[in-house]
Write an enzyme that holds these catalytic residues in place. Structure first.
Site, short mmCIF file in Angstrom:
data_model
loop_
_atom_site.label_atom_id
_atom_site.label_comp_id
_atom_site.label_asym_id
_atom_site.label_seq_id
_atom_site.Cartn_x
_atom_site.Cartn_y
_atom_site.Cartn_z
N LYS A 80 0.84 -1.21 0.00
CA LYS A 80 0.00 0.00 0.00
C LYS A 80 0.87 1.25 0.00
CE LYS A 80 -3.82 2.09 2.62
NZ LYS A 80 -4.67 1.96 3.82
N SER A 155 -9.51 1.73 3.00
CA SER A 155 -8.72 2.52 2.07
C SER A 155 -7.67 1.69 1.32
CB SER A 155 -8.02 3.65 2.81
OG SER A 155 -7.14 3.12 3.78
N SER A 179 -9.48 -0.49 7.22
CA SER A 179 -8.97 -0.39 5.85
C SER A 179 -8.32 -1.63 5.25
CB SER A 179 -8.01 0.78 5.74
OG SER A 179 -8.74 1.96 5.64
N1 GLN Z 1 -12.82 4.33 6.77
C1 GLN Z 1 -12.10 4.66 7.94
C2 GLN Z 1 -11.65 6.09 7.89
O1 GLN Z 1 -11.86 6.69 6.91
C3 GLN Z 1 -10.94 3.73 8.13
C4 GLN Z 1 -9.76 4.08 7.30
C5 GLN Z 1 -8.55 3.23 7.60
O2 GLN Z 1 -8.65 2.19 8.25
N2 GLN Z 1 -7.40 3.70 7.18
O3 GLN Z 1 -11.08 6.60 8.80
#
Ligand code: GLN
Length: 476
Positions: A80, A155, A179
């Site tokens: 990532k 994400s 994410s």
């Molecule tokens: N969707 C969550 C957020 O926007 C989790 C994102 C993540 O785990 N990086 O904060």
């Protein structure tokens, strides 16, 4: 040339070790597949073809000389783009870091290399990992390989999609509030959020550091476990990492007890999701697990508490991006530094990041700190206590990873609240630090559904054991 199936890391490593396949052949197969489908799926921001092939060649020479090779020998892996890779552009899905080349490897990346893995590229992400669909990437959304009109989750959508589309057998994501598990659930693959402190965060570009962990994504439970074992363990460079050993004894015996919080099924969980997840619970029952419904009362407050803490940490972590030290640099012509910083941040950050930085600054401001941030920390303690109470009576907690199946690209992107709501079941383990895994429970040909299992601290082996049973019963 016969095509190489890139969906089983375990089989590929065996074939490379036995010299039935060379590392170069496997990496070439991965690069070919990326070439074939990435234009459409947009899982990769950067493809590292030349360096990957050079590393594969070196590895093949080592193999020929009979040198010892690691457990991920010759495996192509996607990382990532929030994880630092020396000499390889790392953007966090943001214009503000375009062109930034880290001078060092994250600890996980160094461990991957030591284990013989080959980094074929950096994957797409919501900007600074803020989002649940990868639509907030400055480099365009990732498409779900199962149905390309739908979101891949986020994400770490690029990592989930890269594995699901057979571009790589393994990938790394980061999980601050779901994410890793969200794209795993939406793309029909397996993803783990490890116990807080079990995987080094050194070199992970922080979004909300008290919540996040780097986690593995793979097409099956065994491969996910293999990757976890390679990246976990104490690191002197991360003061929040623990000195732990993998606990084999964490595995449970016959008659293990699982708690099914009814709140995980309330409020907007699609019928098809609930149905498939219950079939997963049934599968565990058939294997001798005892499943009982319980109540997780503080779940109601988990989501607001998560977003308050995440935004507060984000606003302070992202203050370092000022257009001077990393990435974006604007040409001269500014009266003073403040104007320059504002201009860079206005141009470099996308709308979701700006929203969070502003809300985070507001949450931490003198007048509101007690009303929001402190209150959120209290809810965090409450949730921890409630989880510990459940774990004093049960071995595992289970529920749906995501309340919905993957929806259409564009469907929720205009409505931040609607988007935040889909994280309801994934944020609790980030607030408490417990490990959690998502394993697919849908039927072939259907939209993917993930079942989430949560375990006591450092009991990742227990998660793999149960997830494997679900996999064998429902996917075998
Ligand atoms: N969707 C969550 C957020 O926007 C989790 C994102 C993540 O785990 N990086 O904060």
């Amino acid at each position: 040339m016969t095509s190489i199936d890139l969906r089983s890391a375990k089989r590929l490593v065996e074939a490379i070790r036995l010299e039935e396949l060379s590392a170069v052949e496997v990496v070439e197969a991965s690069l070919r597949r990326i070439e074939e489908v990435n234009k459409d799926i947009n899982a990769f921001i950067t493809v590292n073809a030349q360096q990957a092939l050079a590393a594969a060649e070196k590895l093949d020479e080592k193999l020929k000389r009979g040198e010892i090779v690691g457990p991920l020998c010759g495996l192509p892996i996607a990382v990532k783009d929030v994880i630092s890779t020396a000499g390889l552009e790392t953007t966090c899905g943001s214009k503000i870091l375009k062109g930034y080349i880290p001078p060092y490897d994250a600890t996980v990346v160094a461990r991957l290399k030591e284990a013989g893995a080959i980094i074929v590229g950096k994957t797409n992400t919501d900007e600074f990992a803020m989002g649940s669909t990868t639509e907030f990437s400055a480099f365009g959304p990732t498409r779900n390989p199962v149905d390309r009109s739908r979101v891949a989750g986020g994400s770490s959508g690029g990592s989930g999609a890269a594995v699901a589309a057979g571009m790589v057998p393994l990938a790394l994501g980061s999980d601050t509030g779901g994410s890793v598990r969200c794209p795993a659930a939406f793309c029909g693959v397996v993803g783990l959020k490890p116990t807080y402190g079990s995987v080094s965060r050194y070199g992970l570009i922080s979004y909300a550091n008290s919540l996040e962990q780097i986690g593995p994504i793979a097409a099956n439970v065994d491969d996910c476990a293999l990757l976890y074992r390679c990246i976990s363990g104490w690191d002197p460079m991360d003061s929040t990492s623990y000195r732990t050993q993998l606990k084999e004894e964490a595995c449970v015996k016959d008659g293990a007890k699982i708690a099914v919080p009814r709140e995980f099924f309330s409020g907007g969980v699609e019928d098809v999701v609930a149905k498939r997840v219950w079939l997963g619970v049934e599968a565990l029952r058939e294997r001798g697990y005892v499943a009982e419904e319980v109540s997780l009362r503080s779940l109601e407050y988990a989501l607001p508490a998560y977003y308050i803490i995440a935004m507060a940490e984000a606003s302070s972590n992202l203050a370092r991006f000022d257009g001077i030290r990393y990435g974006l640099f604007l040409k001269s012509g500014y009266r003073d530094w403040n104007t320059y910083f504002s201009k860079c941040r206005a141009e470099g950050f996308g709308p979701e990041v700006k929203r969070r930085v502003m809300l985070g600054a507001y949450i931490l401001s003198a007048g509101y700190y007690g009303a929001y941030y402190l209150k959120a920390q209290k809810i965090r303690s409450l949730l921890k206590t409630e989880f510990q109470q459940i774990f004093s009576r049960y071995d595992l907690i289970v529920g749906p990873t995501m309340p919905t199946t993957p929806f259409k690209i564009g469907e929720k992107v205009e409505d931040p609240l609607l988007m935040y709501l889909i994280d309801i079941n994934t944020v609790p383990p980030n607030l408490t630090g417990h490990p959690a895994i998502s394993v697919p429970v849908h039927r072939e040909g259907e939209l993917p559904v993930g079942l989430q299992l949560i375990a006591p601290y450092f009991c990742e082996e227990r998660l793999f054991q149960a997830a494997k049973m679900v996999e064998e019963c429902l996917r075998g």
